[in-house]
Write a protein that holds these residues in place. Structure first.
Motif, mmCIF file in Angstrom:
data_model
loop_
_atom_site.group_PDB
_atom_site.id
_atom_site.type_symbol
_atom_site.label_atom_id
_atom_site.label_comp_id
_atom_site.label_asym_id
_atom_site.label_seq_id
_atom_site.Cartn_x
_atom_site.Cartn_y
_atom_site.Cartn_z
ATOM 1 N N SER A 87 -0.257 17.709 12.575
ATOM 2 C CA SER A 87 -1.058 18.802 12.015
ATOM 3 C C SER A 87 -0.821 18.941 10.513
ATOM 4 N N GLN A 88 0.424 18.738 10.076
ATOM 5 C CA GLN A 88 0.699 18.787 8.640
ATOM 6 C C GLN A 88 -0.019 17.668 7.897
ATOM 7 N N LEU A 89 -0.048 16.498 8.485
ATOM 8 C CA LEU A 89 -0.755 15.382 7.856
ATOM 9 C C LEU A 89 -2.249 15.656 7.769
ATOM 10 N N ALA A 90 -2.796 16.364 8.756
ATOM 11 C CA ALA A 90 -4.220 16.705 8.731
ATOM 12 C C ALA A 90 -4.513 17.684 7.596
ATOM 13 N N VAL A 91 -3.641 18.670 7.423
ATOM 14 C CA VAL A 91 -3.798 19.618 6.318
ATOM 15 C C VAL A 91 -3.702 18.881 4.978
ATOM 16 N N SER A 92 -2.745 17.976 4.888
ATOM 17 C CA SER A 92 -2.567 17.203 3.654
ATOM 18 C C SER A 92 -3.760 16.296 3.377
ATOM 19 N N ALA A 93 -4.342 15.746 4.435
ATOM 20 C CA ALA A 93 -5.494 14.860 4.259
ATOM 21 C C ALA A 93 -6.669 15.608 3.636
ATOM 22 N N GLU A 94 -6.926 16.825 4.113
ATOM 23 C CA GLU A 94 -8.012 17.627 3.551
ATOM 24 C C GLU A 94 -7.720 17.988 2.097
ATOM 25 N N ALA A 95 -6.474 18.365 1.818
ATOM 26 C CA ALA A 95 -6.098 18.695 0.447
ATOM 27 C C ALA A 95 -6.226 17.478 -0.471
ATOM 28 N N THR A 96 -5.885 16.313 0.057
ATOM 29 C CA THR A 96 -5.984 15.075 -0.722
ATOM 30 C C THR A 96 -7.423 14.791 -1.118
ATOM 31 N N LEU A 97 -8.354 14.996 -0.198
ATOM 32 C CA LEU A 97 -9.777 14.809 -0.504
ATOM 33 C C LEU A 97 -10.215 15.755 -1.625
ATOM 34 N N GLN A 98 -9.738 16.985 -1.556
ATOM 35 C CA GLN A 98 -10.101 17.956 -2.591
ATOM 36 C C GLN A 98 -9.497 17.588 -3.944
ATOM 37 N N LEU A 99 -8.253 17.109 -3.927
ATOM 38 C CA LEU A 99 -7.627 16.675 -5.172
ATOM 39 C C LEU A 99 -8.371 15.504 -5.793
ATOM 40 N N ARG A 100 -8.743 14.549 -4.962
ATOM 41 C CA ARG A 100 -9.491 13.385 -5.466
ATOM 42 C C ARG A 100 -10.816 13.823 -6.086
ATOM 43 N N TYR A 121 -11.650 16.741 -7.286
ATOM 44 C CA TYR A 121 -11.491 17.537 -8.501
ATOM 45 C C TYR A 121 -11.106 16.669 -9.692
ATOM 46 N N PHE A 122 -10.091 15.835 -9.539
ATOM 47 C CA PHE A 122 -9.588 15.089 -10.696
ATOM 48 C C PHE A 122 -10.490 13.913 -11.067
ATOM 49 N N THR A 123 -11.240 13.389 -10.116
ATOM 50 C CA THR A 123 -12.241 12.378 -10.461
ATOM 51 C C THR A 123 -13.310 12.993 -11.349
ATOM 52 N N HIS A 174 -15.816 14.126 -16.614
ATOM 53 C CA HIS A 174 -16.267 15.122 -17.598
ATOM 54 C C HIS A 174 -15.620 14.871 -18.952
ATOM 55 N N ARG A 175 -14.332 14.543 -18.960
ATOM 56 C CA ARG A 175 -13.660 14.298 -20.230
ATOM 57 C C ARG A 175 -14.157 13.012 -20.870
ATOM 58 N N ARG A 176 -14.526 12.031 -20.065
ATOM 59 C CA ARG A 176 -15.083 10.797 -20.619
ATOM 60 C C ARG A 176 -16.411 11.096 -21.327
ATOM 61 N N ALA A 177 -17.191 11.980 -20.719
ATOM 62 C CA ALA A 177 -18.487 12.343 -21.316
ATOM 63 C C ALA A 177 -18.322 13.297 -22.494
ATOM 64 N N HIS A 178 -17.217 14.064 -22.494
ATOM 65 C CA HIS A 178 -16.980 15.042 -23.563
ATOM 66 C C HIS A 178 -15.541 14.877 -24.074
ATOM 67 N N PRO A 179 -15.260 13.794 -24.807
ATOM 68 C CA PRO A 179 -13.894 13.547 -25.280
ATOM 69 C C PRO A 179 -13.447 14.617 -26.261
ATOM 70 N N GLY A 180 -12.139 14.804 -26.295
ATOM 71 C CA GLY A 180 -11.575 15.788 -27.217
ATOM 72 C C GLY A 180 -10.270 15.288 -27.788
ATOM 73 N N ARG A 182 -5.530 8.912 -10.704
ATOM 74 C CA ARG A 182 -4.207 8.996 -10.084
ATOM 75 C C ARG A 182 -3.166 9.524 -11.064
ATOM 76 N N LEU A 183 -3.220 9.066 -12.320
ATOM 77 C CA LEU A 183 -2.259 9.538 -13.311
ATOM 78 C C LEU A 183 -2.409 11.039 -13.550
ATOM 79 N N THR A 184 -3.647 11.486 -13.732
ATOM 80 C CA THR A 184 -3.894 12.895 -14.032
ATOM 81 C C THR A 184 -3.512 13.771 -12.852
ATOM 82 N N MET A 185 -3.897 13.357 -11.655
ATOM 83 C CA MET A 185 -3.564 14.115 -10.464
ATOM 84 C C MET A 185 -2.058 14.190 -10.274
#
Length: 376
Positions: free
Chosen positions: A156-169, A171-173, A178-184, A211-214
């Motif tokens: 069950s913990q791995l299932a919770v982590s799997a969903e969180a991992t999808l959300q992290l991917r 978001y950070f992708t 966005h930063r590539r399109a709008h560099p600063g 992966r680095l940013t996440m």
């Protein structure tokens, strides 16, 4: 029981300071990467989505991949970077302590939710350009994802982590795109320029950048938040200790180090034997797991006499930030945040006290203080 103790499963606990240091710094000990995982007889454990995703990050890479990615980051928090970040951390600490003061006027307040969880995400968020309105979301999914890094996660913990991992991917992708399109003029833009020049395939570069940013983000959140919470909890257990430190601020750095030694945010790290070897007189077969016990190492009386006493004037040693090629990238930033926050707390809240014991999450690897009630 010894410096190396057989675990109830096919692994070993490493407890002594010098032996733990040997594993962390030795070339014969590797992170449990994909190549090792593919040789294991329990594929369900290692093929879980969250586990696979974390195995792609710096903490689970070995040479040459680890060397390549680590070099791309440079000395991430060198002296000049820390000097530039100091006013920013001070600004965030002041704002958060203003919030704490407002809450304390009405009675008790939860130090964790108001201050210690907010300072790390505010700092790293400003540095990477993560919008403040996204901070709560990042904190939530980080709390959920970390289950995959436990010693023996349940299904069950791995299932919770799997969903969180999808959300992290997701978001950070999007953040990288966005930063590539709008560099600063920021660190992520610099990483994009580096990997675009190094990696001709844009998709591969974007995967590395994600992966680095996440990893840098989530690695700096729960660990630092736990350090900040534990720091306040431990120092307030004896009111005289808080008063003495306020009168002797030159010992603040030593106090932070004693917190890191006494109750490290990470208690266990895992390595695998690169070949048949002998560790502290115990034969270890190739591919065997060894669990480096940071807390036990830090409490080794051969290294720190009277180790179970919390002594802010000890000036002892610890392995809390690891060692060798995997030494914590954010060690200097964590120290900066702890030092800055503690300095301001001692000045602004001389009568601060805890009203309830720290509430710890039920974990073995990543410590997390869920709440800490305080009053003034």
């Amino acid at each position: 029981m010894g410096d190396v103790v057989r675990a109830p499963w096919d692994a070993y606990f490493v407890t002594g300071y010098d032996t733990c240091s040997e594993v962390l710094r030795g070339r014969n000990w590797l992170a449990p990467d994909f190549a090792w995982q593919e040789r294991q007889p329990d594929p369900e454990r290692w093929q879980a989505a969250a586990t696979q995703e974390m195995t792609k990050t710096l903490s689970r890479l070995n040479a040459p991949e680890h060397t390549c990615q680590r070099r791309s980051l440079g000395n991430l928090f060198d002296r000049s970077t820390i000097e530039r970040l100091t006013p920013l951390v001070e600004e965030h600490a002041t704002r958060l302590l203003d919030d704490l003061a407002d809450k304390l006027r009405w009675g008790e307040a939860d130090f964790v939710s108001i201050v210690s969880e907010q300072l790390p995400i505010s700092t790293i968020g400003s540095w990477l350009g993560i919008p403040p309105e996204d901070h709560a979301h990042i904190l939530e999914i980080t709390h959920n994802q970390v289950h995959a890094q436990e010693l023996l996660p349940t299904r069950s913990q791995l299932a919770v982590s799997a969903e969180a991992t999808l959300q992290l991917r997701a978001y950070f992708t999007e953040l990288v795109a966005h930063r590539r399109a709008h560099p600063g003029n920021d660190i992520l833009t610099g990483w994009i320029h580096h990997w675009d020049a190094r990696e001709p395939d844009r998709a591969t570069a974007d995967e590395i950048l994600y992966r680095l940013t996440m990893f840098v983000t989530i690695a700096s959140l729960e660990t630092t938040a736990t350090l900040l919470s534990a720091m306040v909890d431990l120092l307030l257990r004896e009111p005289s200790r808080w008063e003495w430190l306020a009168a002797n601020p030159g010992h603040i750095d030593a106090a932070v180090d004693e917190v890191l030694r006494y109750d490290p945010p990470i208690h266990i790290n895992t390595r695998v034997a690169a070949e048949d070897t002998v560790l502290a007189g115990v034969p270890i077969a190739k591919d065997s797991m060894v669990h480096v016990m940071y807390g036990a190492a830090n409490h080794d009386p051969r290294r720190n006499p009277d180790p179970d006493a919390f002594d802010i004037r000890r000036r002892g040693t610890h392995l809390t930030f690891g060692g060798g090629v995997h030494y914590c990238l954010g060690a200097a930033l964590a120290r900066l945040e702890a030092r800055t926050l503690l300095t301001e707390l001692l000045k602004r809240f001389p009568t601060l006290r805890t009203v309830a014991p720290a509430d710890y999450a039920s974990r073995l690897v990543f410590r997390r203080i869920v709440s800490l009630g305080v009053a003034a």
